[in-house]
Enzyme design. Structure first.
Site, PDB file in Angstrom:
ATOM      1  N   ARG A   1      53.899  46.449   3.240  1.00 56.07           N
ATOM      2  CA  ARG A   1      53.483  45.652   2.079  1.00 56.07           C
ATOM      3  C   ARG A   1      54.195  44.297   2.043  1.00 56.07           C
ATOM      4  NH1 ARG A   1      54.185  49.857  -2.701  1.00 56.07           N
ATOM      5  NH2 ARG A   1      53.617  48.030  -3.945  1.00 56.07           N
TER       6      ARG A   1
ATOM      7  N   ASP B   1      54.279  55.276  -1.004  1.00 57.43           N
ATOM      8  CA  ASP B   1      54.616  54.820  -2.349  1.00 57.43           C
ATOM      9  C   ASP B   1      53.537  55.223  -3.347  1.00 57.43           C
ATOM     10  OD1 ASP B   1      56.766  53.453  -1.226  1.00 57.43           O
ATOM     11  OD2 ASP B   1      55.608  51.605  -0.992  1.00 57.43           O
TER      12      ASP B   1
ATOM     13  N   TYR C   1      49.106  52.217   9.938  1.00 56.34           N
ATOM     14  CA  TYR C   1      48.800  51.835   8.560  1.00 56.34           C
ATOM     15  C   TYR C   1      47.721  50.760   8.575  1.00 56.34           C
ATOM     16  CZ  TYR C   1      52.779  54.113   6.202  1.00 56.34           C
ATOM     17  OH  TYR C   1      53.654  55.035   5.660  1.00 56.34           O
TER      18      TYR C   1
ATOM     19  N   ARG D   1      57.158  59.232   3.632  1.00 62.51           N
ATOM     20  CA  ARG D   1      56.657  59.111   2.257  1.00 62.51           C
ATOM     21  C   ARG D   1      55.598  58.028   2.198  1.00 62.51           C
ATOM     22  NH1 ARG D   1      62.694  58.388  -0.442  1.00 62.51           N
ATOM     23  NH2 ARG D   1      63.651  60.133   0.676  1.00 62.51           N
TER      24      ARG D   1
END
Lengths: 259, 259
Positions: free
Chosen positions: B197, B52, B110, B50
């Site tokens: 994050r 966010d 990422y 997934r």
């Protein structure tokens, strides 16, 4: 009265261009209203020029007169406080009272960004012109150098452009490929309405092989807008810098190497 | 039945994340509906994981099963025809029927982008975390290498993360400065909810001098979320690539150098 020169960044996506107008929201109007909130009085901005609807800027220059005894930093941070997230003041300097934002500008730097890719890019959709074919960047570079110098750009402007003279000076034009982006950097003394966008549209035609690079010379000579390429979309264009002479006092930005 | 693996780019700004959910529009739902229009039947996408709400992707991977006898190019262009401008299919390949998007993934890349600047940037507002202070990138780099390897990332996840195990593998983490942007590239075997994050928020605290680089070791040992940094905003994060082994047939992308 002090004269304050602002450097301004904006995402032009949501605006009908720089200049205040009856229909649609202009960047100028939004900043003037923010200055009015900060200073408590109507304030008129005079810019180095206009940008079209949807065109972006990371270095627009615009000046205003004020009697406010604020530090320069307050003109930046105070105004930003009243601006929406897609407009920001980057810098403020004080300039002599006779400063003229248009005629004092030595040159401007515009950047046009093309995405040459079979597939469109969601992440770059607001800041590049998507072209599905690959382009011959060598041919585009060969054509671009023909723009350098003083030329009649009558073929490279909007059909409703009302400028009295169509001779303009291009100092440099560089085309670079970065991955699937093709970046056109143009520095020149002044620009007719849509000039960079029509130059770009014509360069793209050359990159596609529709015209030979030498075709640019022909267009500079015949001045026929109909024979030039399409007006490239606004979203790919960004006004990067306006160059002013150092006599203004503090150096806003270093002058381009061509001078 | 064929199994088709898509590479997907999206601007997450307008979406409530990748995964379909009762409240809010998810990227998965939009693509499933486009596939339904293309293929004329309900189609379920299974992704590599997934993202966010507000997180972007330039290389999300998701697979679906179909009996459609279309060329691969049609899954790309046909689906894009039905997708909004902020989502696009970049590529489609056929993979073996037993393909598992999550467990077959070797690693994911990422990228987190920080804008370290006194003034916010209208042009980059949707794709970077704006931080007003300058950051000590050397200290951040020194801290980042401590993440590499297998560690317990319990301190670096959302408080409502429901993962059964919190040990994850980080293959590499590189921090580079490009002008006023600071870019954090993380490659790892899998990620807990909000993990990149919270890692970023903690690295920023170290860049600000709030913690020493060695503090990372302490957090990896005590697993206490409350002692780590803030969860960095979603808009700065982008899923760049998902790496699958070459045995899938056609090579989707070259595997990371760490393997």
């Amino acid at each position: 009265m002090r004269t304050i020169l602002l450097t301004i960044e904006y995402d032009g996506t949501a605006y009908s261009g720089w200049q205040r107008q009856p229909n649609g929201l202009a960047v100028q109007q939004v900043i003037e209203e923010a200055l009015c909130q900060l200073l408590g009085q109507n304030t008129e901005l005079r810019s180095s020029g206009r940008t079209d609807a949807g065109v972006h800027a990371s270095g627009m220059a615009a000046a205003f007169k004020t009697s406010a005894n604020l530090p320069l930093k307050a003109f930046v941070e105070g105004t930003n406080h009243f601006l929406p997230i897609d407009i920001a003041i980057l810098n403020a300097i004080e300039v002599p009272s006779g400063f003229k934002p248009i005629s004092d500008a030595l040159a401007k730097h515009y950047r046009y960004t093309i995405l040459a890719s079979a597939i469109r890019s969601p992440l770059r959709r607001l800041h590049a012109w998507h072209i599905r074919e690959n382009l011959d960047v060598n041919a585009m570079q060969k054509a671009a150098v023909l723009f350098v110098g003083h030329h009649n750009f009558a073929a490279f402007r909007a059909s409703n452009c009302s400028a009295k003279t169509t001779v303009r000076r291009i100092d440099s034009i560089e085309i670079t490929r970065e991955g699937d982006s093709i970046i056109i950097d143009v520095v020149g003394g002044g620009f007719l309405k849509n000039m960079v966008r029509v130059m770009t549209g014509t360069l793209v035609d050359i990159g596609r092989g529709r015209f030979e690079p030498e075709y640019i010379q022909q267009l500079l000579q015949n001045g026929d807008r109909k024979q030039a390429g399409v007006t490239a979309p606004a979203c790919g264009l960004c006004l990067r810098e306006v160059y002013y002479p150092q006599y203004l006092g503090e150096v806003l930005i270093s002058p381009p190497e061509v001078f």
